[in-house]
Design a protein around this motif. Structure first.
Motif, PDB file in Angstrom:
ATOM      1  N   LEU A   1       0.846  -1.201   0.000  1.00 20.49           N
ATOM      2  CA  LEU A   1       0.000   0.000   0.000  1.00 20.49           C
ATOM      3  C   LEU A   1       0.880   1.250   0.000  1.00 20.49           C
ATOM      4  CD1 LEU A   1      -2.684  -0.994   2.656  1.00 20.49           C
ATOM      5  CD2 LEU A   1      -2.980  -0.860   0.180  1.00 20.49           C
ATOM      6  N   GLU A   2       0.714   2.093  -1.001  1.00 20.34           N
ATOM      7  CA  GLU A   2       1.597   3.253  -1.073  1.00 20.34           C
ATOM      8  C   GLU A   2       1.270   4.211   0.080  1.00 20.34           C
ATOM      9  OE1 GLU A   2      -0.532   2.173  -3.104  1.00 20.34           O
ATOM     10  OE2 GLU A   2      -1.801   3.737  -3.936  1.00 20.34           O
ATOM     11  N   PRO A   3       2.309   4.878   0.652  1.00 15.11           N
ATOM     12  CA  PRO A   3       2.121   5.746   1.813  1.00 15.11           C
ATOM     13  C   PRO A   3       1.097   6.839   1.502  1.00 15.11           C
ATOM     14  CG  PRO A   3       4.460   5.485   1.298  1.00 15.11           C
ATOM     15  CD  PRO A   3       3.702   4.848   0.195  1.00 15.11           C
ATOM     16  N   GLY A   4       0.299   7.127   2.481  1.00 18.04           N
ATOM     17  CA  GLY A   4      -0.615   8.244   2.314  1.00 18.04           C
ATOM     18  C   GLY A   4      -1.991   7.857   1.803  1.00 18.04           C
ATOM     19  N   ARG A   5      -2.109   6.706   1.165  1.00 21.78           N
ATOM     20  CA  ARG A   5      -3.407   6.336   0.623  1.00 21.78           C
ATOM     21  C   ARG A   5      -4.426   6.125   1.753  1.00 21.78           C
ATOM     22  NH1 ARG A   5      -6.527   4.247  -3.699  1.00 21.78           N
ATOM     23  NH2 ARG A   5      -4.800   4.558  -5.120  1.00 21.78           N
ATOM     24  N   PHE A   6      -3.967   5.506   2.831  1.00 21.78           N
ATOM     25  CA  PHE A   6      -4.844   5.286   3.985  1.00 21.78           C
ATOM     26  C   PHE A   6      -4.198   5.849   5.232  1.00 21.78           C
ATOM     27  CE2 PHE A   6      -6.095   1.802   1.155  1.00 21.78           C
ATOM     28  CZ  PHE A   6      -7.482   1.908   1.191  1.00 21.78           C
ATOM     29  N   ASP A   7      -5.058   6.098   6.185  1.00 24.02           N
ATOM     30  CA  ASP A   7      -4.601   6.470   7.514  1.00 24.02           C
ATOM     31  C   ASP A   7      -4.596   5.164   8.313  1.00 24.02           C
ATOM     32  OD1 ASP A   7      -4.339   7.321  10.071  1.00 24.02           O
ATOM     33  OD2 ASP A   7      -6.245   8.440  10.130  1.00 24.02           O
ATOM     34  N   ILE A   8      -3.390   4.580   8.465  1.00 24.67           N
ATOM     35  CA  ILE A   8      -3.317   3.189   8.936  1.00 24.67           C
ATOM     36  C   ILE A   8      -2.990   3.079  10.426  1.00 24.67           C
ATOM     37  CG2 ILE A   8      -2.159   0.959   8.618  1.00 24.67           C
ATOM     38  CD1 ILE A   8      -1.554   1.801   5.750  1.00 24.67           C
ATOM     39  N   THR A   9      -3.720   2.227  11.117  1.00 30.04           N
ATOM     40  CA  THR A   9      -3.350   1.852  12.485  1.00 30.04           C
ATOM     41  C   THR A   9      -3.138   0.337  12.508  1.00 30.04           C
ATOM     42  OG1 THR A   9      -4.809   3.571  13.291  1.00 30.04           O
ATOM     43  CG2 THR A   9      -4.009   1.965  14.912  1.00 30.04           C
ATOM     44  N   LEU A  10      -2.010  -0.068  13.048  1.00 30.59           N
ATOM     45  CA  LEU A  10      -1.660  -1.488  13.069  1.00 30.59           C
ATOM     46  C   LEU A  10      -1.631  -1.985  14.514  1.00 30.59           C
ATOM     47  CD1 LEU A  10      -0.487  -4.088  11.722  1.00 30.59           C
ATOM     48  CD2 LEU A  10       1.782  -3.012  11.911  1.00 30.59           C
ATOM     49  N   PHE A  11      -2.505  -2.950  14.813  1.00 29.87           N
ATOM     50  CA  PHE A  11      -2.508  -3.553  16.151  1.00 29.87           C
ATOM     51  C   PHE A  11      -1.753  -4.872  16.118  1.00 29.87           C
ATOM     52  CE2 PHE A  11      -6.156  -0.766  16.408  1.00 29.87           C
ATOM     53  CZ  PHE A  11      -6.041  -0.255  17.683  1.00 29.87           C
ATOM     54  N   GLY A  12      -0.951  -5.111  17.162  1.00 32.31           N
ATOM     55  CA  GLY A  12      -0.253  -6.398  17.243  1.00 32.31           C
ATOM     56  C   GLY A  12      -0.306  -6.926  18.660  1.00 32.31           C
ATOM     57  N   ALA A  13      -0.635  -8.162  18.812  1.00 31.02           N
ATOM     58  CA  ALA A  13      -0.671  -8.750  20.154  1.00 31.02           C
ATOM     59  C   ALA A  13       0.741  -8.910  20.703  1.00 31.02           C
ATOM     60  CB  ALA A  13      -1.397 -10.098  20.123  1.00 31.02           C
ATOM     61  N   GLU A  14       1.684  -9.207  19.822  1.00 32.48           N
ATOM     62  CA  GLU A  14       3.065  -9.352  20.278  1.00 32.48           C
ATOM     63  C   GLU A  14       3.635  -7.960  20.545  1.00 32.48           C
ATOM     64  OE1 GLU A  14       5.697 -12.252  18.232  1.00 32.48           O
ATOM     65  OE2 GLU A  14       4.009 -12.521  16.867  1.00 32.48           O
ATOM     66  N   PRO A  15       4.503  -7.836  21.571  1.00 33.17           N
ATOM     67  CA  PRO A  15       5.035  -6.509  21.926  1.00 33.17           C
ATOM     68  C   PRO A  15       6.154  -6.082  20.985  1.00 33.17           C
ATOM     69  CG  PRO A  15       5.922  -8.157  23.402  1.00 33.17           C
ATOM     70  CD  PRO A  15       4.977  -8.876  22.497  1.00 33.17           C
ATOM     71  N   ARG A  16       6.021  -6.334  19.711  1.00 36.37           N
ATOM     72  CA  ARG A  16       7.094  -6.011  18.747  1.00 36.37           C
ATOM     73  C   ARG A  16       6.479  -5.969  17.366  1.00 36.37           C
ATOM     74  NH1 ARG A  16       7.212 -11.386  20.281  1.00 36.37           N
ATOM     75  NH2 ARG A  16       8.376 -10.893  22.135  1.00 36.37           N
ATOM     76  N   GLY A  17       7.201  -5.370  16.446  1.00 40.35           N
ATOM     77  CA  GLY A  17       6.699  -5.269  15.080  1.00 40.35           C
ATOM     78  C   GLY A  17       6.910  -6.552  14.302  1.00 40.35           C
ATOM     79  N   ASN A  18       6.761  -6.409  13.002  1.00 41.59           N
ATOM     80  CA  ASN A  18       6.797  -7.589  12.151  1.00 41.59           C
ATOM     81  C   ASN A  18       8.215  -8.130  11.968  1.00 41.59           C
ATOM     82  OD1 ASN A  18       6.025  -9.559  10.406  1.00 41.59           O
ATOM     83  ND2 ASN A  18       5.688  -8.195   8.671  1.00 41.59           N
ATOM     84  N   TYR A  19       8.314  -9.435  12.024  1.00 41.38           N
ATOM     85  CA  TYR A  19       9.596 -10.086  11.762  1.00 41.38           C
ATOM     86  C   TYR A  19       9.330 -11.319  10.923  1.00 41.38           C
ATOM     87  CZ  TYR A  19       7.887 -12.893  15.708  1.00 41.38           C
ATOM     88  OH  TYR A  19       7.128 -13.661  16.543  1.00 41.38           O
ATOM     89  N   ASN A  20      10.396 -11.904  10.410  1.00 43.14           N
ATOM     90  CA  ASN A  20      10.266 -13.078   9.551  1.00 43.14           C
ATOM     91  C   ASN A  20      10.107 -14.328  10.422  1.00 43.14           C
ATOM     92  OD1 ASN A  20      10.473 -15.161   7.769  1.00 43.14           O
ATOM     93  ND2 ASN A  20      12.097 -14.206   6.563  1.00 43.14           N
ATOM     94  N   ARG A  21       8.847 -14.680  10.629  1.00 39.70           N
ATOM     95  CA  ARG A  21       8.526 -15.788  11.533  1.00 39.70           C
ATOM     96  C   ARG A  21       9.214 -17.090  11.112  1.00 39.70           C
ATOM     97  NH1 ARG A  21       4.833 -15.298  15.091  1.00 39.70           N
ATOM     98  NH2 ARG A  21       3.821 -13.580  14.005  1.00 39.70           N
ATOM     99  N   ILE A  22       9.351 -17.256   9.814  1.00 42.19           N
ATOM    100  CA  ILE A  22       9.971 -18.479   9.288  1.00 42.19           C
ATOM    101  C   ILE A  22      11.355 -18.694   9.893  1.00 42.19           C
ATOM    102  CG2 ILE A  22      10.966 -19.442   7.183  1.00 42.19           C
ATOM    103  CD1 ILE A  22       8.798 -18.178   5.601  1.00 42.19           C
ATOM    104  N   LEU A  23      12.040 -17.572  10.119  1.00 35.17           N
ATOM    105  CA  LEU A  23      13.423 -17.681  10.583  1.00 35.17           C
ATOM    106  C   LEU A  23      13.539 -17.826  12.102  1.00 35.17           C
ATOM    107  CD1 LEU A  23      15.151 -15.249   8.099  1.00 35.17           C
ATOM    108  CD2 LEU A  23      14.920 -17.727   7.982  1.00 35.17           C
TER     109      LEU A  23
END
Ligand code: SRM
Ligand SMILES: Cc1cc2nc3c(=O)[nH]c(=O)nc-3n(C[C@H](O)[C@H](O)[C@H](O)COP(=O)(O)OP(=O)(O)OC[C@H]3O[C@@H](n4cnc5c(N)ncnc54)[C@H](O)[C@@H]3O)c2cc1C
Ligand code: SF4
Ligand code: FES
Lengths: 111, 810
Positions: free
Chosen positions: B21-43
């Protein structure tokens, strides 16, 4: 129109094994192959009516327990030593459940 | 103003969506249950193994979110979706949305057994799990991983690398059964075991024991595995709770259409929590496709998710494994199998309508991309079908190396069982100039006795000398293999092969799971060779032995209880009569084997009739078995005016010692009290004729399709010696005959002298045979009926799977 009815869980049939379903058209054998595919065939060998559900399942064939005719689970065709065909029925697995096409079972010529 | 887009779940799928999603198109709020952002779970796997640090697998850091203007609310799980007011609720309040994306992934499935919530039991899903496991690993000790799928095996290998003693408990018959077939599963298990990781298949966990924390895992069969750490890797469950509570359509996952819309307006779902066309995905490739589709949908563009073919690899270094395609449905499929036992390679392609529809590769996967391309493109492979399995580099003829299996033998592998000659000695003799079979025989003694290893010695000659014209291998026992019976038996022994998939792989079987000829033979050879270790495979038994009764031409069964030595009692006869009446037995026949046959019993009645007969002390007569059938006797010295000895008593003793044993073909015996021979002992597999001076024991008679008189084995003075001879003879037969050769056929092949030498003359050999027989009997001298008749162990398979006669008739 197909109407799929829930028969049992896939685990209810041992891998490379079979179980029988009683139907108005007679017994239908439900096979589970080593790689977890299922097939449904009339439980009656074209040779002398041997119960195919008791045969050894190998690949996608079953060997009749009475005189070793080999029958394809996919087509119902006898691969040898004799000739003939066994009725097959629509069957599939979804979410670990075995579903049988009941419409096919009811068809008057299905027997 | 930009519309408000709320995303629930900061995982791999939503991470890809946010990138799209290109920046600015939406006003985004991201909720995460984990106390950290996205990481490569596979690794997480290499992080657990200590091969990487967490920092290295972070895919989106704070700076990235800031650059994109995304408001992040990590450590703040969404508790509820309020569809009416279009807002999501967390512990800190409500957040309104115009568009909502649910990307909550899945959660580890904790099998529902007692103790699954004890401290020390962890899933394998996020960084917290990994940190808990690494802490446990630092303390050392034992880990039990429940589940032998992708996750479980990666966890097991990683924990083992961290120095823990690891056991994998897997419910199914082989590892990774959803991606692999039994052959590849076998190779994988062998690899793990080779590393020192214990693998137990068909393991039904019933409880996790422990007071304050997990201490051990208990299986249904009573086996107990001490554990300082228990990893639940038995599956994952799509995290659908929010959707369900909000009344959004949920099947196994949250239902989405091709454009990733849920059943609720302005709400979308993607990732492992979503279900498209009946499928829930557990690998990232399709989830990334979903992210691209959803990005377009959110932009108002047309897009449709097309279910991709997924492929699997295992991220365990040193394990090369690849599986792709769909093995679960469809008609008209054929398989092409290639095995290279020496290199531990296995490949299987499933071909449908001249196209590859499934691939399993183990041991060497360099060509997997080539095959996978063909699978995905649906290329017609008819023109290259013959050579297809050898991969892209293949040129020349399609022959595999017939000598591969002898080459693969270690120098210590025993080739000649009779004379104890191993491969190394034979190869040495050949190198020293023994250029043909006769010379090898003379120098080493190999193949000089019973001769059943001749084929192997010839192939060793060919392999060592590099001769082009290797003698043709003996005909295979069936079209699945080029190996003869004796080669198979010898290789099972020499290479310590302990399962059917092991034999098929190591001997280069040409089919993936054999046929009705080889499977029963292999099952017998394995249980004979490894009585204490091999688990019988019911699906490799012919119908009679699987159901412990003889099938009749109309599909009913006959039931023959044992009558030891042909003796019965009024009470037994009453029980038999009662059973015959109770189960509507149409025919009661006195057999030619001195006992009673109840013919025409329905399959579903078998366990019940057995239970009734058991209650009167009657056990299985094994009238269906390649095993000991009957020991016929005459009335002997107890009653007969000519009887010299107690032939009845000896017959009963023999039957009690020998019953239950499995043999290459059926075995019948008889004891007569004098040379008038009323028990017809001289046409049996083993017969005893009592005379004034002792017992004449003779063997290898027949009275079926051929009629043949027995040949003398020995004359001995005591009953004990008769029993010893019988055990030794039977064990020699068990260990060395081809499957389905009756003793008379086997003796004709090996020679009576050879048998007498081992069973009579060589006392040590006799004693060793008796010892091995006893070990085997410690497992098999049991009534199979009693085991199967117990209500709690009655296999479900005795009765129909379903009865549609009533419903469908309406
Ligand atoms: C029941 C019985 C006939 C009877 O009612 O008397 C019988 C019945 C069968 N016999 Fe027999 N045989 C019976 C005694 C015999 C005898 C006589 C004996 O044991 O003293 C023989 C000749 C002796 C011998 O074995 O050498 C005999 C030689 C055979 C043969 C030929 C074996 C051979 O190697 O030549 C077969 C075929 C086979 O096993 O492959 C056979 C096979 C069979 C089978 C198992 C055929 C089949 O595969 O379905 C029949 C099973 C019927 C059933 O459902 O019970 N039956 N059969 C006898 C059972 C004896 C028992 O109490 O266990
Ligand atoms: C150890 C391991 C190894 C793997 N190896 C491979 C591999 O080799 N190849 C492969 O293709 N796949 C692999 N996978 C699978 C792959 O990681 C997943 O398919 C992928 O991560 C799923 O992405 P997702 O976004 O749907 O879910 P996730 O990545 O799980 O993200 C979902 C997120 O949502 C959060 N969440 C849940 N509920 C809420 C809530 N109510 N509010 C807020 N947040 C919530 C969760 O905490 C989680 O962070 C592996 C997985 C694991 C665990
Ligand atoms: S003799 Fe033939 S028909 Fe009679 S029981 Fe034996 S196998 Fe069956
Ligand atoms: S009845 Fe099936 S082979 Fe004879």
């Amino acid at each position: 129109m197909s109407s799929w009815i829930d028969i049992a869980a896939l685990e209810d049939i041992p891998p490379r094994g079979a179980r029988v379903i009683r139907t108005p058209q007679g017994c239908v054998a439900v096979f589970r192959t080593g790689d977890d595919r299922v097939f449904a065939l009339e439980d009656r060998c074209p040779h002398r009516n041997g119960p195919l559900s008791e045969g050894i399942v190998h690949g996608t064939s079953v060997t009749c327990p009475l005189h070793n005719w080999v029958i394809s689970l996919e087509t119902g065709q006898v691969g040898g030593p004799g000739e003939g065909t066994v009725e097959t029925y629509g069957i599939r697995v979804e979410n670990g459940r075995i579903l049988l096409d009941e419409a096919r079972l009811r068809r008057p010529d299905a027997a | 103003m930009a519309k408000k887009l709320v995303v629930i779940g900061a995982g791999m799928a939503s991470g890809r969506l946010l990138e799209e999603l290109e920046p600015g198109r939406f006003d985004i709020t991201l909720f995460g249950a984990e106390p950290r952002g996205n990481y490569n779970r596979i690794l997480l796997t290499p992080v657990l193994a200590g091969e990487r640090e967490f920092e290295e697998i972070v895919t989106h850091d704070d700076a990235w979110y800031r650059r994109r203007g995304i408001a992040t609310r990590f450590g703040e799980p969404v508790l509820r979706i309020d569809r009416r007011q279009k807002r999501v609720i967390t512990a800190r309040g409500a957040t309104p949305y115009d568009k909502l994306v649910i990307a909550t992934g899945s959660a580890s499935f904790f099998i529902p057994v007692q103790g699954n919530d004890l401290p020390g039991v962890v899933g394998f899903r996020d960084l917290d799990d990994v940190e808990q496991m690494r802490a446990a690993a630092r303390a050392g000790g034992r880990a039990v991983v429940i589940g032998g799928g992708l996750l479980g095996l990666e966890a097991a290998a990683a924990l083992h690398r961290q120095g823990m003693e690891v056991t994998v408990l897997h419910l199914m018959e082989h590892l990774m059964e959803r991606q692999l077939d039994p052959a590849a599963g076998y190779l994988l298990q062998k690899e793990f075991e080779g590393r020192g990781i214990r693998v137990v298949c068909k393991a039904h966990t019933t409880a996790i024991l422990g007071k304050e924390r997990a201490e051990a895992v208990l299986l249904e069969d009573g086996a107990l595995f001490p554990a300082d750490l228990v990893v639940m890797a038995a599956g994952i469950r799509p995290e659908t709770r929010l959707a369900t509570e909000a009344g959004i359509r949920v099947e196994r996952g949250i239902w989405v259409d091709d454009a990733m819309r849920t059943s609720a307006e302005d709400i979308h779902a993607l990732g492992e929590c979503a279900e498209h066309a009946g499928v829930v995905y557990g690998l990232v490739a399709p989830l990334f496709d979903m992210a691209e589709v959803l990005a377009k949908t959110l932009r108002g563009e047309e897009a449709a998710f097309v279910p991709p073919v997924v492929s699997t690899r295992l991220k365990v270094s040193g394990v090369d494994l690849f599986s792709a395609g769909d093995f679960s449905e469809g008609a008209g499929r054929e398989e092409i199998v290639f095995r290279d036992p020496a290199r531990g390679i296995y490949r299987r392609l499933v071909v449908e309508d001249a196209r590859i529809s499934g691939i399993v590769m183990y041991g060497e996967t360099a060509d997997s991309g080539w095959f996978f391309d063909k699978l995905k493109s649906g290329e017609d492979i008819s023109a290259i079908r013959e050579r297809l399995i050898f991969g892209p580099a293949f040129q020349g003829s399609g022959e595999t190396d017939p000598l591969a299996s002898v080459r693969a033998l270690s120098a210590e592998a025993e080739i000649c069982g009779c004379n104890g000659v191993c491969k190394g000695e034979i190869v040495e003799a050949i190198r020293a100039g023994a250029g043909d079979l006769a010379a090898v025989r003379e120098r080493t003694g190999a193949s000089a006795s019973c001769g059943s290893c001749t084929g192997l010695v010839e192939r060793l000659l060919a392999a060592t000398l590099g001769t082009e014209a290797a003698p043709p291998a003996p005909a295979g026992i069936c079209p699945c293999t080029d190996h003869g019976h004796q080669d198979i038996r010898r290789l099972i022994r020499a290479r310590a092969l302990k399962s059917i998939p092991a034999v098929m792989q190591e001997m280069g079987w040409k089919t993936s799971c054999g046929c009705h000829i080889c499977r029963p033979a292999l099952n017998y050879y394995l249980l004979c060779e490894w009585p204490l270790e091999y688990a019988d495979d019911a699906q490799s038994r012919l119908v009679n032995e699987r159901n412990h009764a003889n099938i009749q031409k109309d599909g009913t069964y006959s039931v023959v209880p044992r009558m030891w030595g042909g003796i019965t009692t009024p009470a037994e006869l009453r029980a038999i009569a009662d059973a015959a009446e109770k189960y509507d037995v149409p025919t009661v026949h006195i057999t030619g084997g001195q006992r009673i046959d109840l013919l025409g019993v329905k399959k579903e009645d078998l366990p019940a009739i057995w239970a009734d007969l058991n209650a009167a002390g009657l056990v299985s007569g094994h009238a269906y078995a390649k095993g000991l059938r009957t020991v016929k006797t005459c009335v002997g010295s107890e009653h007969c005016r000519f009887g010299t000895r107690d032939s009845t008593g000896l017959g009963i003793r023999l039957e009690k010692v020998l019953w239950g044993s499995w043999t290459p073909h059926k075995v019948k015996m008889a004891v007569s009290g004098c040379p008038r021979n009323c028990a017809e002992a001289t046409c049996k597999d083993l017969g005893v004729v009592c005379v004034e001076s002792g017992y004449q024991v003779s063997v290898a008679g027949a009275a079926g399709m051929e009629v043949k008189q027995t040949e003398p084995l020995a004359t001995v003075e005591t009953e004990e010696e008769v029993i010893e001879l019988a055990c030794a003879f039977l064990q020699l037969y068990r260990e060395s005959a081809d499957y389905l050769d009756r003793p008379y056929k086997w003796v004709a092949k090996v020679g009576m002298d050879w048998v007498i030498e081992r069973v009579v003359t060589d006392r040590e050999s006799r004693a060793a045979l008796v010892r091995r027989f006893e070990i085997s009997q410690s497992v098999h001298r049991r009534d199979p009926w009693a085991e199967l008749a117990r209500p709690e162990s009655r296999p479900r398979s005795w009765s129909p799977l379903a009865d549609l006669t009533t419903e469908a008739a309406e």
